[in-house]
Design a protein around this motif. Sequence first.
Motif, PDB file in Angstrom:
ATOM      1  N   ARG A 121       0.826  -1.212   0.000  1.00  0.00           N
ATOM      2  CA  ARG A 121       0.000   0.000   0.000  1.00  0.00           C
ATOM      3  C   ARG A 121       0.862   1.265   0.000  1.00  0.00           C
ATOM      4  N   CYS A 122       2.096   1.150   0.444  1.00  0.00           N
ATOM      5  CA  CYS A 122       3.017   2.282   0.492  1.00  0.00           C
ATOM      6  C   CYS A 122       3.696   2.541  -0.860  1.00  0.00           C
ATOM      7  N   LEU A 123       3.860   1.513  -1.669  1.00  0.00           N
ATOM      8  CA  LEU A 123       4.627   1.619  -2.911  1.00  0.00           C
ATOM      9  C   LEU A 123       4.135   2.707  -3.871  1.00  0.00           C
ATOM     10  N   PRO A 124       2.828   2.950  -4.003  1.00  0.00           N
ATOM     11  CA  PRO A 124       2.400   4.026  -4.900  1.00  0.00           C
ATOM     12  C   PRO A 124       2.899   5.423  -4.489  1.00  0.00           C
ATOM     13  N   GLN A 125       3.395   5.558  -3.276  1.00  0.00           N
ATOM     14  CA  GLN A 125       3.974   6.837  -2.850  1.00  0.00           C
ATOM     15  C   GLN A 125       5.302   7.128  -3.557  1.00  0.00           C
ATOM     16  N   ILE A 126       5.906   6.100  -4.134  1.00  0.00           N
ATOM     17  CA  ILE A 126       7.129   6.303  -4.911  1.00  0.00           C
ATOM     18  C   ILE A 126       6.678   6.821  -6.270  1.00  0.00           C
ATOM     19  N   GLY A 127       6.923   8.082  -6.531  1.00  0.00           N
ATOM     20  CA  GLY A 127       6.397   8.719  -7.726  1.00  0.00           C
ATOM     21  C   GLY A 127       6.943   8.160  -9.028  1.00  0.00           C
ATOM     22  N   TYR A 128       6.194   8.393 -10.068  1.00  0.00           N
ATOM     23  CA  TYR A 128       6.581   8.021 -11.425  1.00  0.00           C
ATOM     24  C   TYR A 128       7.962   8.593 -11.728  1.00  0.00           C
TER      25      TYR A 128
END
Length: 195
Positions: A121-128
């Motif tokens: 759930r935290c991984l999407p915080q790593i931006g494109y």
Amino acid sequence: MNHEAFPVSGDDLARLHTALAARAADEGVLDVAYRTLDTPVGPLLLAATARGLVRVAFEREGFDTVLEALAAKVSPRVLEAPARLDPAAAELEEYFAGRRHGFDVPLDHALSSGFRRIVQRCLPQIGYGRTRSYKEVAELVGNPKAVRAVGTACATNPLPVVVPCHRVLRTDGGLGGYIGGLEAKTTLLALENAA
């Protein structure tokens, strides 16, 4: 094709399958819908429940094996029903075309639990276009000594690409592993011009 042995045309069979999928959905007996999508990293299997996208799988994982696991872990009522996956497929196509940097489709995290779910759930915080090390992700989730557990959470991510575990690298900058293979991880990072 021997029409005596199989008197239904391919078009008729496709229409029958579409009608079956629609009826199953209308009657509430379609728990897991799936479809495949051709992408620059090879065919992907997409599967969704009523809650959202539950699985993205690379061909190297074995689509039949993935579908069997979904039947065992989520519900045996699994059916190819592409229409339910159209929004996810459209977002993935936009991503691979470079027009989308994040995903908005609802996600079903039913295949993960505990620390793995927290990490995923935290991984999407790593931006494109960005990367983090396994150590940085461990710190981000408040458990700086759990570097290996972060690696395991990334390796078992049921929603690769959409939940961007490909953006997590070793501390020395090495790729580490990837469920889709290192070539797929390299392709995704290159697509994003990741730094």
